[in-house]
Design a protein around this motif. Sequence first.
Motif, PDB file in Angstrom:
ATOM      1  N   GLU A 357       0.836  -1.211   0.000  1.00 41.23           N
ATOM      2  CA  GLU A 357       0.000   0.000   0.000  1.00 41.23           C
ATOM      3  C   GLU A 357       0.863   1.251   0.000  1.00 41.23           C
ATOM      4  O   GLU A 357       0.552   2.234  -0.690  1.00 41.23           O
ATOM      5  CB  GLU A 357      -0.926  -0.021   1.211  1.00 41.23           C
ATOM      6  N   ALA A 358       1.959   1.243   0.751  1.00 38.60           N
ATOM      7  CA  ALA A 358       2.854   2.408   0.764  1.00 38.60           C
ATOM      8  C   ALA A 358       3.526   2.606  -0.590  1.00 38.60           C
ATOM      9  O   ALA A 358       3.669   3.734  -1.084  1.00 38.60           O
ATOM     10  CB  ALA A 358       3.899   2.239   1.861  1.00 38.60           C
ATOM     11  N   GLY A 372      -7.703   5.228  -0.689  1.00 37.72           N
ATOM     12  CA  GLY A 372      -6.328   4.969  -1.048  1.00 37.72           C
ATOM     13  C   GLY A 372      -6.128   3.527  -1.448  1.00 37.72           C
ATOM     14  O   GLY A 372      -7.058   2.721  -1.452  1.00 37.72           O
ATOM     15  N   PRO A 373      -4.885   3.128  -1.751  1.00 41.59           N
ATOM     16  CA  PRO A 373      -4.608   1.737  -2.131  1.00 41.59           C
ATOM     17  C   PRO A 373      -4.999   0.769  -1.012  1.00 41.59           C
ATOM     18  O   PRO A 373      -4.800   1.050   0.176  1.00 41.59           O
ATOM     19  CB  PRO A 373      -3.101   1.739  -2.380  1.00 41.59           C
ATOM     20  N   ALA A 388      -4.021  -9.055  -3.962  1.00 45.50           N
ATOM     21  CA  ALA A 388      -4.383  -8.067  -4.994  1.00 45.50           C
ATOM     22  C   ALA A 388      -4.451  -6.704  -4.318  1.00 45.50           C
ATOM     23  O   ALA A 388      -4.958  -6.592  -3.191  1.00 45.50           O
ATOM     24  CB  ALA A 388      -5.705  -8.406  -5.655  1.00 45.50           C
ATOM     25  N   VAL A 389      -3.938  -5.690  -4.993  1.00 41.58           N
ATOM     26  CA  VAL A 389      -4.010  -4.324  -4.474  1.00 41.58           C
ATOM     27  C   VAL A 389      -4.969  -3.528  -5.358  1.00 41.58           C
ATOM     28  O   VAL A 389      -4.867  -3.531  -6.583  1.00 41.58           O
ATOM     29  CB  VAL A 389      -2.615  -3.664  -4.422  1.00 41.58           C
ATOM     30  N   GLU A 390      -5.941  -2.887  -4.716  1.00 46.68           N
ATOM     31  CA  GLU A 390      -6.916  -2.044  -5.419  1.00 46.68           C
ATOM     32  C   GLU A 390      -6.491  -0.581  -5.291  1.00 46.68           C
ATOM     33  O   GLU A 390      -6.053  -0.158  -4.210  1.00 46.68           O
ATOM     34  CB  GLU A 390      -8.312  -2.246  -4.833  1.00 46.68           C
ATOM     35  N   PHE A 391      -6.657   0.167  -6.378  1.00 49.60           N
ATOM     36  CA  PHE A 391      -6.240   1.583  -6.362  1.00 49.60           C
ATOM     37  C   PHE A 391      -7.155   2.384  -7.287  1.00 49.60           C
ATOM     38  O   PHE A 391      -7.745   1.839  -8.230  1.00 49.60           O
ATOM     39  CB  PHE A 391      -4.776   1.725  -6.797  1.00 49.60           C
ATOM     40  N   TRP A 392      -7.280   3.664  -6.994  1.00 49.97           N
ATOM     41  CA  TRP A 392      -8.114   4.584  -7.775  1.00 49.97           C
ATOM     42  C   TRP A 392      -7.229   5.529  -8.568  1.00 49.97           C
ATOM     43  O   TRP A 392      -6.210   6.031  -8.055  1.00 49.97           O
ATOM     44  CB  TRP A 392      -9.032   5.408  -6.861  1.00 49.97           C
ATOM     45  N   VAL A 393      -7.643   5.786  -9.834  1.00 50.81           N
ATOM     46  CA  VAL A 393      -6.947   6.744 -10.698  1.00 50.81           C
ATOM     47  C   VAL A 393      -7.973   7.673 -11.330  1.00 50.81           C
ATOM     48  O   VAL A 393      -9.152   7.328 -11.460  1.00 50.81           O
ATOM     49  CB  VAL A 393      -6.126   6.037 -11.798  1.00 50.81           C
ATOM     50  N   ASN A 394      -7.527   8.838 -11.716  1.00 49.10           N
ATOM     51  CA  ASN A 394      -8.409   9.819 -12.353  1.00 49.10           C
ATOM     52  C   ASN A 394      -8.311   9.654 -13.868  1.00 49.10           C
ATOM     53  O   ASN A 394      -7.601  10.389 -14.549  1.00 49.10           O
ATOM     54  CB  ASN A 394      -8.022  11.239 -11.941  1.00 49.10           C
ATOM     55  N   GLY A 395      -9.016   8.686 -14.412  1.00 50.46           N
ATOM     56  CA  GLY A 395      -8.964   8.429 -15.831  1.00 50.46           C
ATOM     57  C   GLY A 395      -9.308   6.982 -16.114  1.00 50.46           C
ATOM     58  O   GLY A 395      -9.803   6.258 -15.239  1.00 50.46           O
ATOM     59  N   SER A 405       0.843  -1.190 -15.539  1.00 51.26           N
ATOM     60  CA  SER A 405       2.271  -1.512 -15.626  1.00 51.26           C
ATOM     61  C   SER A 405       3.093  -0.798 -14.558  1.00 51.26           C
ATOM     62  O   SER A 405       3.906  -1.441 -13.868  1.00 51.26           O
ATOM     63  CB  SER A 405       2.782  -1.173 -17.027  1.00 51.26           C
ATOM     64  N   PRO A 406       2.956   0.516 -14.330  1.00 55.82           N
ATOM     65  CA  PRO A 406       3.725   1.150 -13.245  1.00 55.82           C
ATOM     66  C   PRO A 406       3.404   0.581 -11.865  1.00 55.82           C
ATOM     67  O   PRO A 406       4.296   0.495 -11.003  1.00 55.82           O
ATOM     68  CB  PRO A 406       3.318   2.629 -13.346  1.00 55.82           C
ATOM     69  N   VAL A 407       2.155   0.182 -11.640  1.00 54.18           N
ATOM     70  CA  VAL A 407       1.787  -0.395 -10.356  1.00 54.18           C
ATOM     71  C   VAL A 407       2.504  -1.735 -10.151  1.00 54.18           C
ATOM     72  O   VAL A 407       3.036  -2.025  -9.062  1.00 54.18           O
ATOM     73  CB  VAL A 407       0.252  -0.554 -10.260  1.00 54.18           C
TER      74      VAL A 407
END
Length: 439
Positions: A357-358, A372-373, A388-395, A405-407
């Motif tokens: 998460e960090a 957050g993640p 599995a890590v869940e994350f939010w993006v603006n798009g 890929s960056p994640v």
Amino acid sequence: MDGHSEFAGRVLSWLEQGLAIAEGWLRSPAAWSQFALLAAAYLVARLIARRLQPRLVTIITPKAASEGLLPDLRRFLLRFLPLLLPLLAYGLTALGESLTRATFGSGEVIAFGKRVFLFLAARTLVRDVVTDAFLRLLGRYVLVPAAALYALGLLDPAMERLAAAEVVLGNIRFSLLTLIRGAIAGSLLFWLGAWSNRQSADYIKAQQELRPATRELAVKAAEIAIFGAAFLLLMSILGIDLTAVAVLGGALGVGIGLGLQQIAANFVSGIILLLEGQTTVGDYVELDGGEKGTIVKMTARACILETFDGKWIVVPNEDFITSRVVNYSDQGSANRYEAAFSVSYETDINLVPGIIEAAVAALPFVLKAPDGPDCELRGFGESSVDFAVEFWVNGIDDGKNRYGSPVLFAIWNALKVAEIEMPYPQRVVHLRPAAPAPA
């Protein structure tokens, strides 16, 4: 051959009449005075135009940086200044005609000169004023020849000749004049309709307070109204009874009901999509059939999807109504994604969520809101513990914007730093001893 000889005889008759009129003018003192008035009218018009035109240019020309309706109107009026000379000559000649008719009781010469000045005005309009290619073509081959015939006094005989010539199409009879008038009127009406449609579409699309779907619906409604009105007006000009159009509309309705069901369904579906606004231009959607992309255009029949690699997919409107559609939201909204990974069974799995998460939260495109993640334990596999890590993006992760890929890189680097192993499947092979050979 008889038709050609008759036409040649008419032309010779017109030439003889023209020569007789010219000879009479040359012998008439009244005609010479009218020629003098024509020359004087032209010279006075030229003098007035030379003095007046620079002042009009100064008065009408707007400031270079000015924008808006009034400056645009003033720039439009500037284009008509070349007509100043022929129109002034026409007006002065009209005054001279009334004077000669009151003095001499005739004014044929000056009336001819007035028609010539009108012809010059038409020629100047087409050559120097009109910039649209279609209007210039129409003026060159219709307006200027008609003005020339009017100046020579041959317009009425030509109209009578065209009205007498008939075109037969089965049981329908049209005069050639009616067909020419219909072609000219139809061209002008539909050119005007196309221009009006462009102007109305630009105005409607500029209204940002309206939803995109409402704007698209208003554009389509305006287009139908404009071209429908142009068609009805053309039918009226041609003298066609509109009850025949009603019968044609009924037959067309039967044809749509029997053979064009799919087209009608797509058309109605397009109207429903525009009214509801659940999918509109700019949305990234995915259909049950696997088609996905950004909606770049909505037509009466289909929606155009653009994929991340620039391909266009044409999807019938009916598919948006009858199948499941995933709309990843309007442009600029937040979306949640997840990235899966695994660790070995020797790992202290209680440390994994904090580390991952960090690492993911440090990425610049990952949002802290609405959440957050979040790293979750998903299960225990044959040779690994699955997370599995869940994350939010603006798009939208549509291929152009690769968030996954960056994640995954961040997860890999974070696990390497923490010396946590990401396992791969391993197999243990047991070799049995060979059976003793039979004695």
